[in-house]
Design a protein around this motif. Structure first.
Motif, PDB file in Angstrom:
ATOM      1  N   LEU A 160       0.848  -1.197   0.000  1.00 56.63           N
ATOM      2  CA  LEU A 160       0.000   0.000   0.000  1.00 56.63           C
ATOM      3  C   LEU A 160       0.881   1.243   0.000  1.00 56.63           C
ATOM      4  CD1 LEU A 160      -2.781  -0.830   2.629  1.00 56.63           C
ATOM      5  CD2 LEU A 160      -3.001  -0.798   0.137  1.00 56.63           C
ATOM      6  N   ALA A 161       0.485   2.251  -0.760  1.00 59.08           N
ATOM      7  CA  ALA A 161       1.241   3.517  -0.763  1.00 59.08           C
ATOM      8  C   ALA A 161       0.281   4.661  -0.490  1.00 59.08           C
ATOM      9  CB  ALA A 161       1.902   3.707  -2.124  1.00 59.08           C
ATOM     10  N   ASN A 162       0.703   5.574   0.374  1.00 58.87           N
ATOM     11  CA  ASN A 162      -0.084   6.789   0.622  1.00 58.87           C
ATOM     12  C   ASN A 162       0.474   7.905  -0.240  1.00 58.87           C
ATOM     13  OD1 ASN A 162      -1.577   5.472   2.527  1.00 58.87           O
ATOM     14  ND2 ASN A 162      -0.399   6.240   4.255  1.00 58.87           N
ATOM     15  N   ILE A 163      -0.348   8.407  -1.147  1.00 58.20           N
ATOM     16  CA  ILE A 163       0.125   9.398  -2.120  1.00 58.20           C
ATOM     17  C   ILE A 163      -0.385  10.777  -1.712  1.00 58.20           C
ATOM     18  CG2 ILE A 163       0.129  10.011  -4.561  1.00 58.20           C
ATOM     19  CD1 ILE A 163       1.218   7.219  -4.193  1.00 58.20           C
ATOM     20  N   VAL A 164       0.518  11.742  -1.655  1.00 61.53           N
ATOM     21  CA  VAL A 164       0.060  13.076  -1.241  1.00 61.53           C
ATOM     22  C   VAL A 164      -0.048  14.051  -2.400  1.00 61.53           C
ATOM     23  CG1 VAL A 164       0.805  12.906   1.160  1.00 61.53           C
ATOM     24  CG2 VAL A 164       2.396  13.767  -0.550  1.00 61.53           C
ATOM     25  N   THR A 165       0.590  13.760  -3.534  1.00 60.33           N
ATOM     26  CA  THR A 165       0.444  14.666  -4.685  1.00 60.33           C
ATOM     27  C   THR A 165       0.564  13.881  -5.989  1.00 60.33           C
ATOM     28  OG1 THR A 165       1.272  16.665  -5.754  1.00 60.33           O
ATOM     29  CG2 THR A 165       2.916  15.275  -4.716  1.00 60.33           C
ATOM     30  N   GLY A 166       0.048  14.462  -7.068  1.00 54.34           N
ATOM     31  CA  GLY A 166       0.130  13.808  -8.376  1.00 54.34           C
ATOM     32  C   GLY A 166      -1.177  13.926  -9.123  1.00 54.34           C
ATOM     33  N   ASP A 167      -1.208  13.418 -10.354  1.00 51.75           N
ATOM     34  CA  ASP A 167      -2.408  13.450 -11.191  1.00 51.75           C
ATOM     35  C   ASP A 167      -2.906  12.035 -11.389  1.00 51.75           C
ATOM     36  OD1 ASP A 167      -2.314  16.219 -11.710  1.00 51.75           O
ATOM     37  OD2 ASP A 167      -0.660  15.846 -13.083  1.00 51.75           O
ATOM     38  N   VAL A 168      -4.190  11.855 -11.215  1.00 58.32           N
ATOM     39  CA  VAL A 168      -4.750  10.507 -11.306  1.00 58.32           C
ATOM     40  C   VAL A 168      -5.559  10.353 -12.588  1.00 58.32           C
ATOM     41  CG1 VAL A 168      -6.443   8.959 -10.288  1.00 58.32           C
ATOM     42  CG2 VAL A 168      -4.875  10.199  -8.826  1.00 58.32           C
ATOM     43  N   SER A 169      -5.329   9.275 -13.317  1.00 58.24           N
ATOM     44  CA  SER A 169      -6.182   8.932 -14.459  1.00 58.24           C
ATOM     45  C   SER A 169      -6.774   7.566 -14.190  1.00 58.24           C
ATOM     46  CB  SER A 169      -5.385   8.828 -15.753  1.00 58.24           C
ATOM     47  OG  SER A 169      -4.492   9.866 -15.862  1.00 58.24           O
ATOM     48  N   MET A 170      -8.045   7.427 -14.526  1.00 57.28           N
ATOM     49  CA  MET A 170      -8.686   6.146 -14.273  1.00 57.28           C
ATOM     50  C   MET A 170      -8.472   5.246 -15.478  1.00 57.28           C
ATOM     51  SD  MET A 170     -12.252   5.775 -12.425  1.00 57.28           S
ATOM     52  CE  MET A 170     -13.473   5.423 -13.649  1.00 57.28           C
ATOM     53  N   ARG A 171      -8.053   4.004 -15.226  1.00 58.76           N
ATOM     54  CA  ARG A 171      -7.833   3.068 -16.330  1.00 58.76           C
ATOM     55  C   ARG A 171      -9.127   2.292 -16.589  1.00 58.76           C
ATOM     56  NH1 ARG A 171      -2.680   1.875 -17.253  1.00 58.76           N
ATOM     57  NH2 ARG A 171      -3.039  -0.311 -17.690  1.00 58.76           N
ATOM     58  N   SER A 172      -9.429   2.085 -17.848  1.00 59.72           N
ATOM     59  CA  SER A 172     -10.606   1.271 -18.164  1.00 59.72           C
ATOM     60  C   SER A 172     -10.190   0.317 -19.282  1.00 59.72           C
ATOM     61  CB  SER A 172     -11.765   2.148 -18.636  1.00 59.72           C
ATOM     62  OG  SER A 172     -11.483   2.631 -19.925  1.00 59.72           O
ATOM     63  N   ASP A 173     -11.117  -0.534 -19.736  1.00 62.44           N
ATOM     64  CA  ASP A 173     -10.786  -1.493 -20.796  1.00 62.44           C
ATOM     65  C   ASP A 173     -10.337  -0.762 -22.057  1.00 62.44           C
ATOM     66  OD1 ASP A 173     -11.571  -3.282 -19.004  1.00 62.44           O
ATOM     67  OD2 ASP A 173     -13.566  -3.627 -19.860  1.00 62.44           O
ATOM     68  N   ARG A 174     -10.845   0.479 -22.204  1.00 60.95           N
ATOM     69  CA  ARG A 174     -10.507   1.231 -23.412  1.00 60.95           C
ATOM     70  C   ARG A 174      -9.277   2.129 -23.195  1.00 60.95           C
ATOM     71  NH1 ARG A 174     -15.201   4.400 -23.683  1.00 60.95           N
ATOM     72  NH2 ARG A 174     -15.876   3.350 -21.809  1.00 60.95           N
ATOM     73  N   GLY A 175      -8.521   1.846 -22.147  1.00 65.55           N
ATOM     74  CA  GLY A 175      -7.340   2.672 -21.890  1.00 65.55           C
ATOM     75  C   GLY A 175      -7.616   3.671 -20.787  1.00 65.55           C
TER      76      GLY A 175
END
Ligand code: ADP
Length: 271
Positions: A252-267
Motif C-alpha cells: 500500500l502507498a499513501n500518495i500526497v500529490t500527483g495526477d490521477v487517471s482512471m484506467r478502463s478497458d478502453r485505456g
C-alpha cells in the motif's frame, strides 16, 4: 461581456451566517486567488468573497494555467479556520463536496469528485479548486479557496484545443445557460454548510461525503507526478487526505500529490 452579477440581490437572499457577507466584484483580474490573498493580508474578514467575469492568470496546481473565459464562474473565498497548518489542505475537500452536491441538486448532474481537487462529469472536468494556506507558528492564519466552474460557455469554442476532450461545462451538459448569481448563492450556502460540518463533526464526515462522489475509488488508476508514473488500485483516501493505492506488488502507498487517471478497458479515461 455576457455575465453580469447583481451582488446586492444575491446577498439579500443569502441564508449564510458569514460566508458572502462581504463581496467584491471585478470584470477582469489576473487571479481571484491573488486578489483574495491580498485582501486577507490586509485583514479581510472570514467569508469575504471575490468574483470576476474573467481571469487572465487563473492557476491550477503547480502553477498550471486555469483557463477562465467569459461565462464561467470564477471566485475565491477567504477562510480563517482554527486548523493546524498541516490540515489546511483538507478545505479543498470541503469545496469539492460543496460543488459536487450543488451541481447535483441544482441541475441533476452526475458529478464526480476527483482526487485531490477537481469535480468532473463523466470524466470531464467541470470545476477546478485551488487552495492556498498562509500559516505562522504551525497555525493557519488564512486559507484562500479558489473555485472555477465552467458554466455558460462551450468548451469547444472557449477553451484551447488540448482541453476540449478533457473539459465540460454546464452549458454543454444541460444544453442551456444558467443564472450565475443563483449558482454562486447556492455554492456559498453549501460551502458554509460543509465548512460548519467540518468544524462541528470533524474531517471524517466531510471525507465520507467526498468519497460518496469519488467514482475512481475501487478502480485501477495511473498516477503521474513530475518524475514518476505508478499504477495501482485506488483503495481509499485516508484521514490526511492522501490517496491510498494498492500497488502491483501488493504494497500500500499513501500518495500526497500527483495526477490521477482512471484506467478502463478502453485505456486511460479522460482526466
Ligand atoms: P488537476 O488537479 O486536474 O491536475 P489543476 O488543478 O492543476 O489540474 O488545474 C490545471 C489544469 O486543468 C490545466 O493544466 C489544464 O489541463 C486544466 N484546465 C485549465 N483550465 C481548465 C478549464 N477551464 N476547464 C477544465 N480544465 C482546465
Amino acid at each position: 461581456m455576457r455575465a453580469k452579477f447583481d451582488l446586492s440581490r444575491l446577498q439579500i437572499g443569502l441564508r449564510n451566517r458569514f460566508l458572502g457577507k462581504t463581496m467584491f466584484f471585478s470584470k477582469n483580474v489576473p487571479s481571484t486567488n491573488d486578489w483574495a490573498e491580498e485582501l486577507a493580508r490586509f485583514g479581510a474578514f472570514e467569508g469575504t468573497v471575490v468574483v470576476a467575469v474573467t481571469q487572465t492568470r487563473g492557476r491550477g496546481r503547480l502553477h498550471r494555467k486555469w483557463v477562465s473565459p467569459d461565462g464561467g464562474l470564477w471566485f475565491s473565498v477567504i477562510f480563517r479556520p482554527k486548523l493546524s497548518a498541516r490540515d489546511a489542505h483538507k478545505l479543498t475537500f470541503v469545496a469539492g463536496v460543496a460543488v459536487a452536491e450543488t451541481l447535483r441538486e441544482m441541475y441533476g448532474l452526475k458529478t464526480e469528485t476527483k482526487w485531490p481537487n477537481d469535480v468532473s462529469v463523466d470524466g470531464r472536468k467541470i470545476c477546478g479548486i485551488l487552495g492556498k494556506a498562509n500559516a505562522s507558528g504551525g497555525k493557519v492564519d488564512f486559507v484562500i479557496l479558489g473555485i472555477g466552474v465552467n458554466a455558460n460557455f462551450d468548451p469547444k469554442h472557449a477553451l484551447p484545443k488540448s482541453l476540449r476532450e478533457k473539459a465540460t461545462s454546464l452549458e454543454n451538459e444541460l444544453g442551456r445557460r444558467v443564472r450565475l448569481e443563483k449558482l454562486l448563492a447556492k455554492l456559498l450556502e453549501k460551502l458554509e454548510e460543509t465548512y460548519d460540518i467540518y468544524a462541528r463533526e470533524g474531517f471524517n464526515t466531510v471525507l465520507e461525503k467526498w468519497k460518496g462522489y469519488a467514482c475512481f475509488l475501487g478502480h485501477e488508476v495511473e498516477l503521474s507526478d513530475k518524475n514518476l508514473k505508478i499504477k495501482g488500485l485506488a483503495c481509499g483516501v485516508n484521514q490526511d487526505g492522501a490517496l491510498v493505492l494498492r500497488l502491483e506488488d501488493g504494497n500500500l502507498a499513501n500518495i500526497v500529490t500527483g495526477d490521477v487517471s482512471m484506467r478502463s478497458d478502453r485505456g486511460l479515461r479522460r482526466h
